[in-house]
Design a protein around this motif. Sequence first.
Motif, mmCIF file in Angstrom:
data_model
loop_
_atom_site.group_PDB
_atom_site.id
_atom_site.type_symbol
_atom_site.label_atom_id
_atom_site.label_comp_id
_atom_site.label_asym_id
_atom_site.label_seq_id
_atom_site.Cartn_x
_atom_site.Cartn_y
_atom_site.Cartn_z
ATOM 1 N N PRO A 125 0.797 -1.231 0.000
ATOM 2 C CA PRO A 125 0.000 0.000 0.000
ATOM 3 C C PRO A 125 0.827 1.279 0.000
ATOM 4 O O PRO A 125 0.340 2.317 -0.442
ATOM 5 N N THR A 126 2.078 1.239 0.466
ATOM 6 C CA THR A 126 2.884 2.456 0.536
ATOM 7 C C THR A 126 3.632 2.751 -0.757
ATOM 8 O O THR A 126 4.307 3.782 -0.844
ATOM 9 N N TRP A 127 3.535 1.910 -1.753
ATOM 10 C CA TRP A 127 4.259 2.127 -3.004
ATOM 11 C C TRP A 127 3.492 3.108 -3.873
ATOM 12 O O TRP A 127 2.301 2.914 -4.164
ATOM 13 N N GLY A 128 4.193 4.165 -4.334
ATOM 14 C CA GLY A 128 3.616 5.096 -5.277
ATOM 15 C C GLY A 128 3.785 4.616 -6.711
ATOM 16 O O GLY A 128 4.288 3.509 -6.970
ATOM 17 N N TYR A 129 3.372 5.487 -7.644
ATOM 18 C CA TYR A 129 3.436 5.091 -9.056
ATOM 19 C C TYR A 129 4.886 4.899 -9.517
ATOM 20 O O TYR A 129 5.192 3.958 -10.257
ATOM 21 N N ALA A 130 5.790 5.778 -9.076
ATOM 22 C CA ALA A 130 7.193 5.632 -9.471
ATOM 23 C C ALA A 130 7.816 4.381 -8.859
ATOM 24 O O ALA A 130 8.648 3.718 -9.499
ATOM 25 N N VAL A 143 7.136 0.568 -18.425
ATOM 26 C CA VAL A 143 5.806 1.181 -18.415
ATOM 27 C C VAL A 143 5.946 2.576 -17.818
ATOM 28 O O VAL A 143 6.687 2.781 -16.838
ATOM 29 N N ALA A 144 5.235 3.546 -18.387
ATOM 30 C CA ALA A 144 5.270 4.908 -17.874
ATOM 31 C C ALA A 144 4.457 5.019 -16.592
ATOM 32 O O ALA A 144 3.510 4.247 -16.363
ATOM 33 N N ALA A 145 4.823 5.985 -15.759
ATOM 34 C CA ALA A 145 4.097 6.192 -14.505
ATOM 35 C C ALA A 145 2.656 6.619 -14.765
ATOM 36 O O ALA A 145 1.743 6.264 -14.003
ATOM 37 N N ALA A 146 2.435 7.397 -15.845
ATOM 38 C CA ALA A 146 1.061 7.800 -16.168
ATOM 39 C C ALA A 146 0.205 6.592 -16.527
ATOM 40 O O ALA A 146 -0.983 6.534 -16.188
ATOM 41 N N THR A 147 0.781 5.617 -17.202
ATOM 42 C CA THR A 147 0.038 4.397 -17.525
ATOM 43 C C THR A 147 -0.306 3.618 -16.268
ATOM 44 O O THR A 147 -1.411 3.084 -16.125
ATOM 45 N N ILE A 148 0.635 3.568 -15.331
ATOM 46 C CA ILE A 148 0.358 2.874 -14.071
ATOM 47 C C ILE A 148 -0.757 3.572 -13.314
ATOM 48 O O ILE A 148 -1.649 2.921 -12.748
ATOM 49 N N ARG A 149 -0.739 4.904 -13.301
ATOM 50 C CA ARG A 149 -1.799 5.644 -12.613
ATOM 51 C C ARG A 149 -3.156 5.367 -13.262
ATOM 52 O O ARG A 149 -4.163 5.167 -12.570
ATOM 53 N N ALA A 160 -0.920 6.248 -3.224
ATOM 54 C CA ALA A 160 -0.289 5.495 -2.132
ATOM 55 C C ALA A 160 -0.690 6.013 -0.765
ATOM 56 O O ALA A 160 -0.919 5.230 0.159
ATOM 57 N N LEU A 161 -0.781 7.334 -0.582
ATOM 58 C CA LEU A 161 -1.119 7.875 0.727
ATOM 59 C C LEU A 161 -2.499 7.415 1.180
ATOM 60 O O LEU A 161 -2.699 7.058 2.345
ATOM 61 N N ARG A 162 -3.451 7.395 0.281
ATOM 62 C CA ARG A 162 -4.796 6.967 0.646
ATOM 63 C C ARG A 162 -4.871 5.458 0.823
ATOM 64 O O ARG A 162 -5.614 4.947 1.664
ATOM 65 N N ARG A 163 -4.090 4.706 0.036
ATOM 66 C CA ARG A 163 -4.086 3.254 0.197
ATOM 67 C C ARG A 163 -3.461 2.850 1.527
ATOM 68 O O ARG A 163 -3.918 1.917 2.186
ATOM 69 N N ALA A 164 -2.409 3.542 1.936
ATOM 70 C CA ALA A 164 -1.745 3.196 3.194
ATOM 71 C C ALA A 164 -2.578 3.573 4.403
ATOM 72 O O ALA A 164 -2.483 2.930 5.459
#
Length: 375
Positions: A125-130, A143-149, A160-164
Amino acid sequence: MIAVRGSATAVLDLLPGVGLADTTGALSSAARNAEILVLRHEVALLRRQIERPRMSWADRAVLSALARKLPTTLRRHRLVTPGTLPAWHRRLVRWKWRQPPAGPSRPPLPDELAALMQRLATDNPTWGYARVQGELRRLGHRVAAATIRRVLRRFGLPPALRRASRQSWRTFLHAQARTLLACDFLHVDTVFIKRLYVFFVMEITTRRVHVLGVTAHPTGEWVAQLARNLLVDLGDGAGGFRFLIRDRDSKFTAAFDAVFAGNGTTVIPTPPQSPRSNAFAERWIRTVRAECTDRLLIIGERHLRAVLAEYTEHYNTGRAHRSLELRAPDDEPNVIRLPAAAIRCRRVLGGLLNEYHGAPIQSPRSPRETPSSAA
Protein backbone atom coordinates in the motif's frame (compact mmCIF):
# COMPACT_ATOMS: atom_id res chain seq x y z
CA MET A 1 -51.35 2.81 -29.71
CA ILE A 2 -54.46 3.89 -31.55
CA ALA A 3 -57.96 2.60 -31.58
CA VAL A 4 -59.81 1.60 -34.69
CA ARG A 5 -61.31 4.72 -36.15
CA GLY A 6 -64.14 3.05 -37.99
CA SER A 7 -67.26 2.36 -35.97
CA ALA A 8 -70.23 0.31 -37.05
CA THR A 9 -71.72 3.33 -38.81
CA ALA A 10 -68.47 4.04 -40.65
CA VAL A 11 -68.30 0.46 -41.78
CA LEU A 12 -71.86 0.62 -43.14
CA ASP A 13 -70.98 3.83 -44.97
CA LEU A 14 -68.09 2.06 -46.64
CA LEU A 15 -70.41 -0.78 -47.75
CA PRO A 16 -73.13 0.98 -49.79
CA GLY A 17 -75.36 -2.04 -50.33
CA VAL A 18 -73.32 -3.67 -53.05
CA GLY A 19 -71.83 -7.14 -53.09
CA LEU A 20 -68.29 -7.80 -51.90
CA ALA A 21 -67.35 -9.04 -55.34
CA ASP A 22 -68.45 -7.86 -58.74
CA THR A 23 -69.31 -10.06 -61.66
CA THR A 24 -65.68 -10.38 -62.67
CA GLY A 25 -64.68 -11.83 -59.30
CA ALA A 26 -62.43 -8.88 -58.28
CA LEU A 27 -62.79 -7.19 -54.90
CA SER A 28 -65.00 -4.14 -54.84
CA SER A 29 -63.99 -0.88 -53.19
CA ALA A 30 -66.24 -1.64 -50.19
CA ALA A 31 -64.48 -4.98 -49.72
CA ARG A 32 -61.08 -3.30 -49.91
CA ASN A 33 -62.13 -0.72 -47.35
CA ALA A 34 -63.41 -3.48 -45.06
CA GLU A 35 -60.11 -5.31 -45.46
CA ILE A 36 -58.22 -2.14 -44.57
CA LEU A 37 -60.31 -1.75 -41.40
CA VAL A 38 -59.68 -5.35 -40.44
CA LEU A 39 -55.93 -4.92 -40.99
CA ARG A 40 -55.92 -1.75 -38.93
CA HIS A 41 -57.66 -3.53 -36.09
CA GLU A 42 -55.22 -6.42 -36.26
CA VAL A 43 -52.30 -3.98 -36.12
CA ALA A 44 -53.85 -2.31 -33.07
CA LEU A 45 -54.13 -5.68 -31.34
CA LEU A 46 -50.51 -6.52 -32.10
CA ARG A 47 -49.32 -3.16 -30.79
CA ARG A 48 -50.84 -3.97 -27.43
CA GLN A 49 -48.55 -7.01 -27.15
CA ILE A 50 -45.29 -5.56 -28.49
CA GLU A 51 -43.85 -2.61 -26.62
CA ARG A 52 -41.19 -1.60 -29.12
CA PRO A 53 -40.70 -3.53 -32.36
CA ARG A 54 -37.21 -4.17 -33.68
CA MET A 55 -36.82 -3.03 -37.25
CA SER A 56 -34.03 -3.57 -39.71
CA TRP A 57 -32.75 -0.87 -42.01
CA ALA A 58 -34.80 -2.39 -44.85
CA ASP A 59 -37.97 -1.98 -42.78
CA ARG A 60 -37.02 1.59 -42.02
CA ALA A 61 -36.44 2.35 -45.69
CA VAL A 62 -39.86 0.95 -46.68
CA LEU A 63 -41.65 2.90 -43.94
CA SER A 64 -39.81 6.09 -44.83
CA ALA A 65 -40.70 5.78 -48.51
CA LEU A 66 -44.38 4.94 -47.95
CA ALA A 67 -44.88 7.48 -45.17
CA ARG A 68 -44.49 10.29 -47.71
CA LYS A 69 -47.64 9.15 -49.50
CA LEU A 70 -49.82 9.22 -46.37
CA PRO A 71 -51.82 12.24 -45.23
CA THR A 72 -50.55 14.17 -42.24
CA THR A 73 -53.27 12.91 -39.90
CA LEU A 74 -52.51 9.26 -40.68
CA ARG A 75 -48.75 9.78 -40.55
CA ARG A 76 -48.98 10.67 -36.86
CA HIS A 77 -50.36 7.27 -35.91
CA ARG A 78 -47.73 5.01 -37.45
CA LEU A 79 -45.08 2.91 -35.73
CA VAL A 80 -42.68 5.79 -36.09
CA THR A 81 -43.27 9.50 -35.64
CA PRO A 82 -42.24 12.17 -38.18
CA GLY A 83 -39.31 13.10 -35.93
CA THR A 84 -37.97 9.54 -36.14
CA LEU A 85 -37.43 9.67 -39.89
CA PRO A 86 -34.93 12.60 -39.75
CA ALA A 87 -33.20 10.87 -36.82
CA TRP A 88 -32.68 7.80 -38.99
CA HIS A 89 -31.28 10.02 -41.73
CA ARG A 90 -28.87 11.77 -39.37
CA ARG A 91 -27.63 8.41 -38.12
CA LEU A 92 -26.96 7.27 -41.68
CA VAL A 93 -25.03 10.49 -42.35
CA ARG A 94 -22.88 9.98 -39.27
CA TRP A 95 -22.11 6.43 -40.34
CA LYS A 96 -21.14 7.60 -43.80
CA TRP A 97 -18.80 10.37 -42.68
CA ARG A 98 -17.29 8.85 -39.61
CA GLN A 99 -13.53 8.60 -39.44
CA PRO A 100 -11.97 5.37 -40.66
CA PRO A 101 -10.13 3.29 -38.07
CA ALA A 102 -6.68 4.57 -37.31
CA GLY A 103 -3.64 2.73 -38.43
CA PRO A 104 -1.30 0.69 -36.24
CA SER A 105 -0.24 2.56 -33.10
CA ARG A 106 1.07 1.70 -29.65
CA PRO A 107 0.03 -1.89 -28.77
CA PRO A 108 -2.54 -2.24 -25.98
CA LEU A 109 -1.39 -3.07 -22.47
CA PRO A 110 -1.52 -6.85 -21.84
CA ASP A 111 -3.99 -8.01 -19.22
CA GLU A 112 -1.25 -9.92 -17.41
CA LEU A 113 0.79 -6.73 -16.98
CA ALA A 114 -2.25 -4.80 -15.71
CA ALA A 115 -2.95 -7.58 -13.22
CA LEU A 116 0.69 -7.42 -12.08
CA MET A 117 0.35 -3.66 -11.47
CA GLN A 118 -2.76 -4.26 -9.41
CA ARG A 119 -1.00 -6.96 -7.39
CA LEU A 120 2.02 -4.79 -6.65
CA ALA A 121 -0.13 -1.86 -5.54
CA THR A 122 -2.43 -4.05 -3.44
CA ASP A 123 0.33 -6.01 -1.70
CA ASN A 124 2.34 -2.84 -1.03
CA PRO A 125 0.00 0.00 0.00
CA THR A 126 2.88 2.46 0.54
CA TRP A 127 4.26 2.13 -3.00
CA GLY A 128 3.62 5.10 -5.28
CA TYR A 129 3.44 5.09 -9.06
CA ALA A 130 7.19 5.63 -9.47
CA ARG A 131 7.95 2.84 -7.00
CA VAL A 132 5.71 0.44 -8.92
CA GLN A 133 7.34 1.61 -12.14
CA GLY A 134 10.78 0.81 -10.77
CA GLU A 135 9.72 -2.64 -9.63
CA LEU A 136 8.24 -3.38 -13.04
CA ARG A 137 11.47 -2.22 -14.67
CA ARG A 138 13.43 -4.70 -12.54
CA LEU A 139 11.03 -7.42 -13.77
CA GLY A 140 11.65 -6.50 -17.41
CA HIS A 141 8.60 -4.30 -18.12
CA ARG A 142 9.01 -0.69 -19.29
CA VAL A 143 5.81 1.18 -18.42
CA ALA A 144 5.27 4.91 -17.87
CA ALA A 145 4.10 6.19 -14.51
CA ALA A 146 1.06 7.80 -16.17
CA THR A 147 0.04 4.40 -17.52
CA ILE A 148 0.36 2.87 -14.07
CA ARG A 149 -1.80 5.64 -12.61
CA ARG A 150 -4.46 5.09 -15.28
CA VAL A 151 -4.51 1.32 -14.75
CA LEU A 152 -4.73 1.58 -10.96
CA ARG A 153 -7.58 4.08 -11.24
CA ARG A 154 -9.39 1.63 -13.48
CA PHE A 155 -9.10 -0.99 -10.75
CA GLY A 156 -10.34 1.49 -8.13
CA LEU A 157 -7.00 1.85 -6.32
CA PRO A 158 -6.26 5.37 -5.00
CA PRO A 159 -2.76 6.90 -4.64
CA ALA A 160 -0.29 5.50 -2.13
CA LEU A 161 -1.12 7.88 0.73
CA ARG A 162 -4.80 6.97 0.65
CA ARG A 163 -4.09 3.25 0.20
CA ALA A 164 -1.75 3.20 3.19
CA SER A 165 -4.21 5.07 5.41
CA ARG A 166 -7.11 2.68 4.88
CA GLN A 167 -5.45 -0.51 6.12
CA SER A 168 -8.09 -3.09 6.97
CA TRP A 169 -8.29 -5.35 10.00
CA ARG A 170 -7.55 -8.37 7.81
CA THR A 171 -4.38 -6.74 6.51
CA PHE A 172 -3.26 -6.05 10.06
CA LEU A 173 -3.89 -9.66 11.08
CA HIS A 174 -1.90 -11.07 8.16
CA ALA A 175 0.98 -8.65 8.74
CA GLN A 176 1.21 -9.37 12.48
CA ALA A 177 0.25 -13.07 12.42
CA ARG A 178 3.59 -14.27 13.81
CA THR A 179 3.24 -12.09 16.90
CA LEU A 180 -0.49 -12.52 17.53
CA LEU A 181 -2.45 -14.42 20.14
CA ALA A 182 -6.24 -14.74 20.19
CA CYS A 183 -8.38 -15.84 23.13
CA ASP A 184 -12.05 -16.46 23.69
CA PHE A 185 -14.60 -18.51 25.65
CA LEU A 186 -16.40 -21.64 24.46
CA HIS A 187 -19.52 -22.78 26.30
CA VAL A 188 -20.76 -26.38 26.38
CA ASP A 189 -24.08 -27.62 27.86
CA THR A 190 -23.92 -30.93 29.71
CA VAL A 191 -26.54 -33.66 29.79
CA PHE A 192 -27.83 -32.13 33.05
CA ILE A 193 -28.42 -28.76 31.30
CA LYS A 194 -25.48 -27.20 33.10
CA ARG A 195 -23.36 -24.74 31.14
CA LEU A 196 -19.58 -25.02 31.30
CA TYR A 197 -17.15 -22.38 30.06
CA VAL A 198 -13.86 -23.20 28.36
CA PHE A 199 -11.11 -20.60 28.08
CA PHE A 200 -8.58 -21.11 25.29
CA VAL A 201 -5.80 -19.22 23.52
CA MET A 202 -4.67 -19.70 19.89
CA GLU A 203 -1.34 -18.85 18.28
CA ILE A 204 -2.39 -17.26 14.99
CA THR A 205 0.67 -18.08 12.89
CA THR A 206 0.69 -21.81 13.71
CA ARG A 207 -3.00 -22.28 14.68
CA ARG A 208 -1.81 -24.08 17.82
CA VAL A 209 -4.52 -24.09 20.50
CA HIS A 210 -4.03 -24.06 24.28
CA VAL A 211 -7.07 -25.05 26.35
CA LEU A 212 -6.35 -23.36 29.67
CA GLY A 213 -9.31 -24.17 31.88
CA VAL A 214 -12.90 -25.36 32.28
CA THR A 215 -15.32 -24.06 34.91
CA ALA A 216 -18.99 -23.43 35.49
CA HIS A 217 -18.42 -20.04 37.15
CA PRO A 218 -15.71 -18.03 35.35
CA THR A 219 -14.45 -14.93 37.14
CA GLY A 220 -11.91 -12.25 36.42
CA GLU A 221 -9.42 -13.66 38.94
CA TRP A 222 -9.73 -17.12 37.41
CA VAL A 223 -9.04 -15.81 33.89
CA ALA A 224 -6.06 -13.75 35.11
CA GLN A 225 -4.54 -16.82 36.77
CA LEU A 226 -4.95 -18.82 33.56
CA ALA A 227 -3.10 -16.07 31.71
CA ARG A 228 -0.18 -16.40 34.14
CA ASN A 229 -0.19 -20.16 33.62
CA LEU A 230 -0.03 -19.65 29.85
CA LEU A 231 3.04 -17.43 30.04
CA VAL A 232 4.76 -20.00 32.22
CA ASP A 233 3.94 -22.79 29.75
CA LEU A 234 5.19 -20.76 26.79
CA GLY A 235 8.47 -20.01 28.53
CA ASP A 236 10.92 -18.13 26.34
CA GLY A 237 8.47 -18.22 23.45
CA ALA A 238 6.12 -15.88 25.27
CA GLY A 239 8.38 -12.92 24.46
CA GLY A 240 7.72 -13.31 20.73
CA PHE A 241 4.05 -12.33 21.00
CA ARG A 242 3.34 -8.60 20.78
CA PHE A 243 -0.46 -8.51 20.56
CA LEU A 244 -3.38 -10.40 22.13
CA ILE A 245 -6.86 -10.13 20.60
CA ARG A 246 -9.83 -10.48 22.93
CA ASP A 247 -13.45 -9.41 22.95
CA ARG A 248 -15.07 -7.03 25.44
CA ASP A 249 -16.32 -9.67 27.85
CA SER A 250 -16.52 -8.46 31.46
CA LYS A 251 -14.40 -11.43 32.57
CA PHE A 252 -11.38 -9.81 30.92
CA THR A 253 -10.46 -7.43 33.72
CA ALA A 254 -7.60 -4.98 34.17
CA ALA A 255 -5.65 -7.70 36.01
CA PHE A 256 -5.83 -9.90 32.91
CA ASP A 257 -4.46 -7.12 30.71
CA ALA A 258 -1.73 -6.37 33.27
CA VAL A 259 -0.44 -9.95 33.08
CA PHE A 260 0.27 -9.61 29.35
CA ALA A 261 1.45 -6.02 29.68
CA GLY A 262 4.17 -7.23 32.01
CA ASN A 263 5.30 -9.59 29.25
CA GLY A 264 5.40 -6.77 26.70
CA THR A 265 2.21 -7.93 24.96
CA THR A 266 -0.40 -5.34 24.01
CA VAL A 267 -4.02 -6.38 24.54
CA ILE A 268 -6.31 -5.29 21.67
CA PRO A 269 -10.07 -5.37 22.42
CA THR A 270 -12.22 -6.01 19.36
CA PRO A 271 -14.83 -3.45 18.30
CA PRO A 272 -18.30 -3.93 19.85
CA GLN A 273 -20.44 -6.59 18.16
CA SER A 274 -17.72 -7.49 15.68
CA PRO A 275 -17.04 -11.25 15.93
CA ARG A 276 -15.11 -11.22 12.64
CA SER A 277 -12.37 -9.18 14.29
CA ASN A 278 -11.55 -12.31 16.29
CA ALA A 279 -12.20 -14.64 13.37
CA PHE A 280 -9.47 -17.19 14.14
CA ALA A 281 -10.78 -17.94 17.62
CA GLU A 282 -14.39 -17.97 16.41
CA ARG A 283 -13.43 -20.42 13.67
CA TRP A 284 -11.88 -22.81 16.20
CA ILE A 285 -15.10 -22.69 18.26
CA ARG A 286 -17.03 -23.66 15.14
CA THR A 287 -14.58 -26.49 14.41
CA VAL A 288 -14.51 -28.00 17.90
CA ARG A 289 -18.29 -27.97 18.07
CA ALA A 290 -18.76 -29.58 14.66
CA GLU A 291 -16.11 -32.27 15.19
CA CYS A 292 -16.31 -32.93 18.92
CA THR A 293 -18.71 -31.43 21.45
CA ASP A 294 -21.85 -31.50 19.27
CA ARG A 295 -21.29 -35.23 18.68
CA LEU A 296 -20.82 -36.19 22.32
CA LEU A 297 -22.85 -36.04 25.51
CA ILE A 298 -20.79 -34.24 28.13
CA ILE A 299 -21.42 -35.33 31.72
CA GLY A 300 -19.40 -32.78 33.72
CA GLU A 301 -16.24 -30.73 34.04
CA ARG A 302 -13.92 -33.70 34.39
CA HIS A 303 -15.37 -35.36 31.31
CA LEU A 304 -15.12 -32.15 29.28
CA ARG A 305 -11.50 -31.60 30.30
CA ALA A 306 -10.57 -35.12 29.17
CA VAL A 307 -12.43 -34.75 25.88
CA LEU A 308 -10.92 -31.36 25.06
CA ALA A 309 -7.42 -32.51 26.03
CA GLU A 310 -7.63 -35.40 23.58
CA TYR A 311 -9.23 -33.31 20.85
CA THR A 312 -6.69 -30.49 21.26
CA GLU A 313 -3.85 -32.98 20.85
CA HIS A 314 -5.49 -34.23 17.67
CA TYR A 315 -6.03 -30.65 16.45
CA ASN A 316 -2.40 -29.68 17.03
CA THR A 317 -0.68 -32.85 15.83
CA GLY A 318 -2.92 -34.92 13.59
CA ARG A 319 -5.38 -32.67 11.76
CA ALA A 320 -4.72 -31.13 8.35
CA HIS A 321 -5.36 -27.37 8.08
CA ARG A 322 -6.15 -25.63 4.83
CA SER A 323 -4.47 -22.44 6.04
CA LEU A 324 -1.26 -24.39 6.72
CA GLU A 325 -1.08 -26.07 3.30
CA LEU A 326 -2.82 -29.19 4.66
CA ARG A 327 -0.37 -29.67 7.51
CA ALA A 328 -0.93 -29.90 11.24
CA PRO A 329 0.31 -27.07 13.51
CA ASP A 330 3.08 -29.25 14.98
CA ASP A 331 4.24 -30.65 11.62
CA GLU A 332 7.63 -29.62 10.33
CA PRO A 333 6.93 -27.42 7.27
CA ASN A 334 10.23 -28.26 5.55
CA VAL A 335 9.87 -32.04 5.75
CA ILE A 336 8.31 -33.91 2.83
CA ARG A 337 7.25 -37.38 3.93
CA LEU A 338 7.84 -40.30 1.64
CA PRO A 339 4.98 -42.65 0.75
CA ALA A 340 4.44 -45.06 3.62
CA ALA A 341 4.62 -48.80 3.07
CA ALA A 342 1.89 -49.40 5.66
CA ILE A 343 -0.85 -47.23 7.10
CA ARG A 344 -1.79 -47.36 10.77
CA CYS A 345 -4.99 -45.90 12.14
CA ARG A 346 -5.19 -44.26 15.56
CA ARG A 347 -8.65 -43.78 16.98
CA VAL A 348 -9.38 -40.51 18.77
CA LEU A 349 -12.26 -40.07 21.22
CA GLY A 350 -13.32 -43.69 20.92
CA GLY A 351 -13.43 -43.71 17.13
CA LEU A 352 -15.19 -40.35 16.75
CA LEU A 353 -12.10 -39.17 14.88
CA ASN A 354 -9.30 -41.10 13.20
CA GLU A 355 -5.65 -40.34 12.56
CA TYR A 356 -3.58 -42.19 9.96
CA HIS A 357 0.18 -42.59 10.19
CA GLY A 358 2.64 -44.30 7.94
CA ALA A 359 4.81 -47.14 9.22
CA PRO A 360 7.40 -49.30 7.41
CA ILE A 361 6.57 -52.96 6.85
CA GLN A 362 8.89 -55.38 8.62
CA SER A 363 9.49 -58.56 6.68
CA PRO A 364 8.53 -61.64 8.74
CA ARG A 365 11.30 -64.01 9.68
CA SER A 366 11.50 -67.46 8.27
CA PRO A 367 10.92 -70.32 10.78
CA ARG A 368 14.40 -71.63 10.04
CA GLU A 369 16.00 -68.19 10.42
CA THR A 370 18.02 -67.61 13.57
CA PRO A 371 18.86 -64.23 15.11
CA SER A 372 22.50 -64.55 14.12
CA SER A 373 21.71 -65.38 10.50
CA ALA A 374 19.18 -62.54 10.42
CA ALA A 375 21.88 -60.15 11.47
